[in-house]
Each structure stands twice: as C-alpha cells, then as structure tokens.
Write a protein that holds these residues in place. Structure first.
Motif, PDB file in Angstrom:
ATOM      1  N   MET A   1     -19.865  -0.209  30.691  1.00 47.72           N
ATOM      2  CA  MET A   1     -20.721  -1.272  30.741  1.00 47.72           C
ATOM      3  C   MET A   1     -20.044  -2.486  31.126  1.00 47.72           C
ATOM      4  O   MET A   1     -19.109  -2.585  30.774  1.00 47.72           O
ATOM      5  CB  MET A   1     -21.330  -1.380  29.468  1.00 47.72           C
ATOM      6  CG  MET A   1     -22.359  -2.568  29.107  1.00 47.72           C
ATOM      7  SD  MET A   1     -22.975  -2.724  27.760  1.00 47.72           S
ATOM      8  CE  MET A   1     -21.833  -3.021  26.749  1.00 47.72           C
ATOM      9  N   VAL A   2     -20.723  -3.460  31.985  1.00 41.24           N
ATOM     10  CA  VAL A   2     -19.717  -4.682  32.521  1.00 41.24           C
ATOM     11  C   VAL A   2     -20.730  -5.603  31.748  1.00 41.24           C
ATOM     12  O   VAL A   2     -21.901  -5.748  31.757  1.00 41.24           O
ATOM     13  CB  VAL A   2     -19.953  -4.839  33.793  1.00 41.24           C
ATOM     14  CG1 VAL A   2     -19.428  -6.208  34.333  1.00 41.24           C
ATOM     15  CG2 VAL A   2     -19.118  -3.776  34.789  1.00 41.24           C
ATOM     16  N   ILE A   3     -19.882  -6.747  30.922  1.00 44.24           N
ATOM     17  CA  ILE A   3     -20.413  -7.811  30.450  1.00 44.24           C
ATOM     18  C   ILE A   3     -19.919  -9.035  30.970  1.00 44.24           C
ATOM     19  O   ILE A   3     -18.794  -9.108  31.423  1.00 44.24           O
ATOM     20  CB  ILE A   3     -20.038  -7.815  28.894  1.00 44.24           C
ATOM     21  CG1 ILE A   3     -20.422  -6.688  27.947  1.00 44.24           C
ATOM     22  CG2 ILE A   3     -20.506  -9.158  28.235  1.00 44.24           C
ATOM     23  CD1 ILE A   3     -19.823  -6.512  26.728  1.00 44.24           C
ATOM     24  N   THR A   4     -21.082  -9.755  31.467  1.00 42.66           N
ATOM     25  CA  THR A   4     -20.960 -10.759  32.533  1.00 42.66           C
ATOM     26  C   THR A   4     -21.373 -12.177  31.807  1.00 42.66           C
ATOM     27  O   THR A   4     -22.320 -11.972  31.494  1.00 42.66           O
ATOM     28  CB  THR A   4     -21.407 -10.723  33.896  1.00 42.66           C
ATOM     29  OG1 THR A   4     -21.230  -9.465  34.386  1.00 42.66           O
ATOM     30  CG2 THR A   4     -21.149 -11.746  35.024  1.00 42.66           C
ATOM     31  N   ILE A  53     -29.628 -13.200  27.178  1.00 45.90           N
ATOM     32  CA  ILE A  53     -28.952 -11.653  27.584  1.00 45.90           C
ATOM     33  C   ILE A  53     -30.085 -11.454  28.564  1.00 45.90           C
ATOM     34  O   ILE A  53     -31.259 -11.180  28.364  1.00 45.90           O
ATOM     35  CB  ILE A  53     -28.639 -11.230  26.565  1.00 45.90           C
ATOM     36  CG1 ILE A  53     -27.600 -11.601  25.548  1.00 45.90           C
ATOM     37  CG2 ILE A  53     -28.242  -9.460  26.708  1.00 45.90           C
ATOM     38  CD1 ILE A  53     -27.065 -10.870  24.295  1.00 45.90           C
ATOM     39  N   SER A  54     -29.728 -10.666  29.566  1.00 50.32           N
ATOM     40  CA  SER A  54     -30.460 -10.116  30.609  1.00 50.32           C
ATOM     41  C   SER A  54     -29.794  -8.744  30.808  1.00 50.32           C
ATOM     42  O   SER A  54     -28.512  -8.339  30.901  1.00 50.32           O
ATOM     43  CB  SER A  54     -29.935 -10.892  31.934  1.00 50.32           C
ATOM     44  OG  SER A  54     -31.019 -10.166  33.073  1.00 50.32           O
ATOM     45  N   MET A  55     -30.916  -7.612  30.672  1.00 48.93           N
ATOM     46  CA  MET A  55     -30.466  -6.415  30.813  1.00 48.93           C
ATOM     47  C   MET A  55     -31.842  -5.825  31.397  1.00 48.93           C
ATOM     48  O   MET A  55     -32.675  -6.402  31.629  1.00 48.93           O
ATOM     49  CB  MET A  55     -30.216  -5.631  29.324  1.00 48.93           C
ATOM     50  CG  MET A  55     -29.265  -6.172  28.528  1.00 48.93           C
ATOM     51  SD  MET A  55     -29.215  -5.301  27.064  1.00 48.93           S
ATOM     52  CE  MET A  55     -27.545  -5.278  26.515  1.00 48.93           C
ATOM     53  N   ALA A  64     -30.795  -2.538  21.760  1.00 46.61           N
ATOM     54  CA  ALA A  64     -29.596  -3.492  21.474  1.00 46.61           C
ATOM     55  C   ALA A  64     -30.125  -4.886  21.635  1.00 46.61           C
ATOM     56  O   ALA A  64     -29.304  -5.579  20.657  1.00 46.61           O
ATOM     57  CB  ALA A  64     -28.846  -3.244  22.796  1.00 46.61           C
ATOM     58  N   ILE A  65     -30.917  -5.262  22.406  1.00 44.27           N
ATOM     59  CA  ILE A  65     -31.498  -6.643  22.231  1.00 44.27           C
ATOM     60  C   ILE A  65     -31.833  -6.984  20.954  1.00 44.27           C
ATOM     61  O   ILE A  65     -31.688  -8.183  20.523  1.00 44.27           O
ATOM     62  CB  ILE A  65     -32.374  -6.993  23.379  1.00 44.27           C
ATOM     63  CG1 ILE A  65     -31.742  -6.952  24.817  1.00 44.27           C
ATOM     64  CG2 ILE A  65     -33.362  -8.166  23.118  1.00 44.27           C
ATOM     65  CD1 ILE A  65     -30.846  -7.858  24.899  1.00 44.27           C
ATOM     66  N   LEU A  84     -36.446 -16.941  24.200  1.00 39.96           N
ATOM     67  CA  LEU A  84     -35.929 -16.944  25.516  1.00 39.96           C
ATOM     68  C   LEU A  84     -34.749 -15.930  25.406  1.00 39.96           C
ATOM     69  O   LEU A  84     -33.932 -15.835  26.467  1.00 39.96           O
ATOM     70  CB  LEU A  84     -35.508 -18.267  26.065  1.00 39.96           C
ATOM     71  CG  LEU A  84     -36.682 -19.232  26.048  1.00 39.96           C
ATOM     72  CD1 LEU A  84     -36.031 -20.713  26.562  1.00 39.96           C
ATOM     73  CD2 LEU A  84     -37.785 -18.800  27.080  1.00 39.96           C
ATOM     74  N   PHE A  85     -34.530 -15.341  24.347  1.00 39.00           N
ATOM     75  CA  PHE A  85     -33.336 -14.513  24.404  1.00 39.00           C
ATOM     76  C   PHE A  85     -33.179 -13.151  25.472  1.00 39.00           C
ATOM     77  O   PHE A  85     -32.185 -13.105  25.899  1.00 39.00           O
ATOM     78  CB  PHE A  85     -33.074 -14.003  22.714  1.00 39.00           C
ATOM     79  CG  PHE A  85     -31.851 -13.358  22.751  1.00 39.00           C
ATOM     80  CD1 PHE A  85     -30.613 -14.180  22.756  1.00 39.00           C
ATOM     81  CD2 PHE A  85     -31.762 -12.134  22.287  1.00 39.00           C
ATOM     82  CE1 PHE A  85     -29.504 -13.352  22.302  1.00 39.00           C
ATOM     83  CE2 PHE A  85     -30.561 -11.413  22.186  1.00 39.00           C
ATOM     84  CZ  PHE A  85     -29.403 -12.194  22.137  1.00 39.00           C
ATOM     85  N   HIS A  86     -34.122 -12.640  25.359  1.00 35.12           N
ATOM     86  CA  HIS A  86     -34.233 -11.242  26.329  1.00 35.12           C
ATOM     87  C   HIS A  86     -34.624 -11.791  27.626  1.00 35.12           C
ATOM     88  O   HIS A  86     -36.045 -12.109  27.573  1.00 35.12           O
ATOM     89  CB  HIS A  86     -34.708 -10.291  25.663  1.00 35.12           C
ATOM     90  CG  HIS A  86     -34.702  -9.157  26.420  1.00 35.12           C
ATOM     91  ND1 HIS A  86     -35.360  -7.719  26.208  1.00 35.12           N
ATOM     92  CD2 HIS A  86     -33.814  -8.637  27.790  1.00 35.12           C
ATOM     93  CE1 HIS A  86     -35.049  -6.800  27.191  1.00 35.12           C
ATOM     94  NE2 HIS A  86     -33.971  -7.365  27.924  1.00 35.12           N
ATOM     95  N   VAL A  87     -33.943 -11.914  28.620  1.00 35.62           N
ATOM     96  CA  VAL A  87     -34.416 -12.148  30.078  1.00 35.62           C
ATOM     97  C   VAL A  87     -34.287 -10.561  30.724  1.00 35.62           C
ATOM     98  O   VAL A  87     -33.272 -10.346  30.870  1.00 35.62           O
ATOM     99  CB  VAL A  87     -33.722 -13.152  30.680  1.00 35.62           C
ATOM    100  CG1 VAL A  87     -34.155 -13.382  32.391  1.00 35.62           C
ATOM    101  CG2 VAL A  87     -33.761 -14.513  30.109  1.00 35.62           C
ATOM    102  N   ARG A  88     -35.398 -10.445  31.040  1.00 36.15           N
ATOM    103  CA  ARG A  88     -35.491  -8.752  31.700  1.00 36.15           C
ATOM    104  C   ARG A  88     -34.917  -9.302  33.042  1.00 36.15           C
ATOM    105  O   ARG A  88     -34.886 -10.210  33.815  1.00 36.15           O
ATOM    106  CB  ARG A  88     -36.807  -8.606  32.043  1.00 36.15           C
ATOM    107  CG  ARG A  88     -37.602  -8.329  30.752  1.00 36.15           C
ATOM    108  CD  ARG A  88     -37.629  -6.740  30.139  1.00 36.15           C
ATOM    109  NE  ARG A  88     -38.437  -6.540  28.968  1.00 36.15           N
ATOM    110  CZ  ARG A  88     -38.083  -5.869  28.152  1.00 36.15           C
ATOM    111  NH1 ARG A  88     -37.300  -4.907  28.590  1.00 36.15           N
ATOM    112  NH2 ARG A  88     -38.716  -5.557  27.294  1.00 36.15           N
ATOM    113  N   CYS A  89     -33.874  -8.180  33.719  1.00 38.30           N
ATOM    114  CA  CYS A  89     -33.265  -8.310  34.868  1.00 38.30           C
ATOM    115  C   CYS A  89     -34.402  -8.166  35.973  1.00 38.30           C
ATOM    116  O   CYS A  89     -34.975  -7.251  36.244  1.00 38.30           O
ATOM    117  CB  CYS A  89     -32.446  -6.973  35.171  1.00 38.30           C
ATOM    118  SG  CYS A  89     -31.545  -6.869  36.524  1.00 38.30           S
TER     119      CYS A  89
END
Length: 186
Positions: A1-4, A53-55, A64-65, A84-89
């Motif tokens: 997993m890449v965390i950016t 966080i975007s996933m 996880a979110i 606004l915490f979870h922003v869908r990719c």
C-alpha cells in the motif's frame, strides 16, 4: 500500500509526497489497513493534521476509514465533524463508470482487441498490415494493445484502430486465418 500526503505549503503551492510503502499481507482487512495508515501518520507526526483520506471503494477500505474516523473523532481533530473525512477516489469512480459504459460494446472491443492481437502476433502479419496502410497512404503503421482494466488504454486502442478501419477488410482479403475483422458498423 502506498500512503501519499498532499498539502498546501506556505507559498500556497500544492505539494505531494510518498510518505510510506507498506506491505500488508493477505487477507488485507480494514483493521490492518487502518493500523498501517495510523502508524505512518504517527511516524511523520501528522496524526493531528489530517483533513481527508481518499481511497477506492473496496469494502476493506470502508472499514479502515470507519476505524480511522473513530480514532480521530476521539481527539476531536476532524474538520466539519468528519463529514469530509472520506473522499472517494474520483479516478476509481470514473473508471467504474467508463467500464460500465464499455460493457455495452464489449463485443466490439473484444473484436478489435482480437484483431490487434492477431496482427501483432507475427512479423509477417505486421508487415502485411503495414503494406496495406502504406498503400492507402494512412498515417502511422501500427496497432496498439490495451490494458483491459484501464479504460484510457482501451480508448487509445480503439482510437488507434479506427484510423485503420479501411485496412481491416483489405487485411481480411489477404490473410486466410484472420476471422475477427470488425464490420463497418463496428
């Protein structure tokens, strides 16, 4: 997993950095993903500076979110109470939409894909195809493959193939084993 990480610096310029590459062995459950993200944020000392966080839309990412949101909610560090915490990719959503649209022409794209594979499978076929292209004075001489899971790649394959729509029937006339010639309607 890449965390950016993405942030705006003091000069109001958008910055982006890879914060961590994390190996999460299967099964990749939401709790392991959440723990890995939180550990990374702690290591960088930014656990109190997270806005969103975007996933993508995988169910393990939803878990996880939810876990991360619960963790951050305890310290009351979420802006707008976490709405606004979870922003869908957006790229993942766009890919799902386009793949759904492409499913309406799956027979056509498969036919084009088979044609591209057939032509590119041997040097003799490539040469014959290029000769026909040259006879018709068309720009370019080569068909390109797509990656089936990437809509933009399929778009590029189709865009390239349509330039050669006059070539396919002529190739069919000259190649006895070619049986996936796209029709004029395709």
């Amino acid at each position: 997993m890449v965390i950016t990480g993405h942030w705006i610096d003091s000069s109001w310029k958008l910055q982006k950095r890879v914060l961590s590459l994390v190996h999460i062995p299967p099964p990749r459950r939401g709790v392991e993903i959440s723990d890995a993200i939180f550990k990374c944020l702690k290591e960088w000392g930014i656990e109190n500076k997270i806005f969103t966080i975007s996933m993508d839309n995988a169910s393990n990412n939803d878990v996880a979110i939810r876990l991360l949101k619960d963790t951050f909610s305890m310290s009351k560090n979420l802006v707008c109470a976490g709405k606004l915490f979870h922003v869908r990719c957006c790229a993942h959503i766009l890919n799902l939409m386009v793949q759904d649209g492409l499913s309406q022409i799956v027979d056509i794209t498969n036919n084009i894909r088979e044609s591209v594979e057939f032509v590119n499978r041997s040097d003799g076929r490539l040469l014959l195809f290029a000769d026909i292209v040259q006879q018709l004075r068309l720009p370019g001489r080569k068909l390109i493959y797509d990656c089936r899971t990437r809509w933009n790649s399929t778009f590029e394959m189709l865009s390239c193939a349509i330039k050669f729509k006059e070539v396919f029937p002529r190739f069919w006339d000259r190649e006895p084993h070619y049986n996936c010639c796209p029709s004029e309607e395709d």
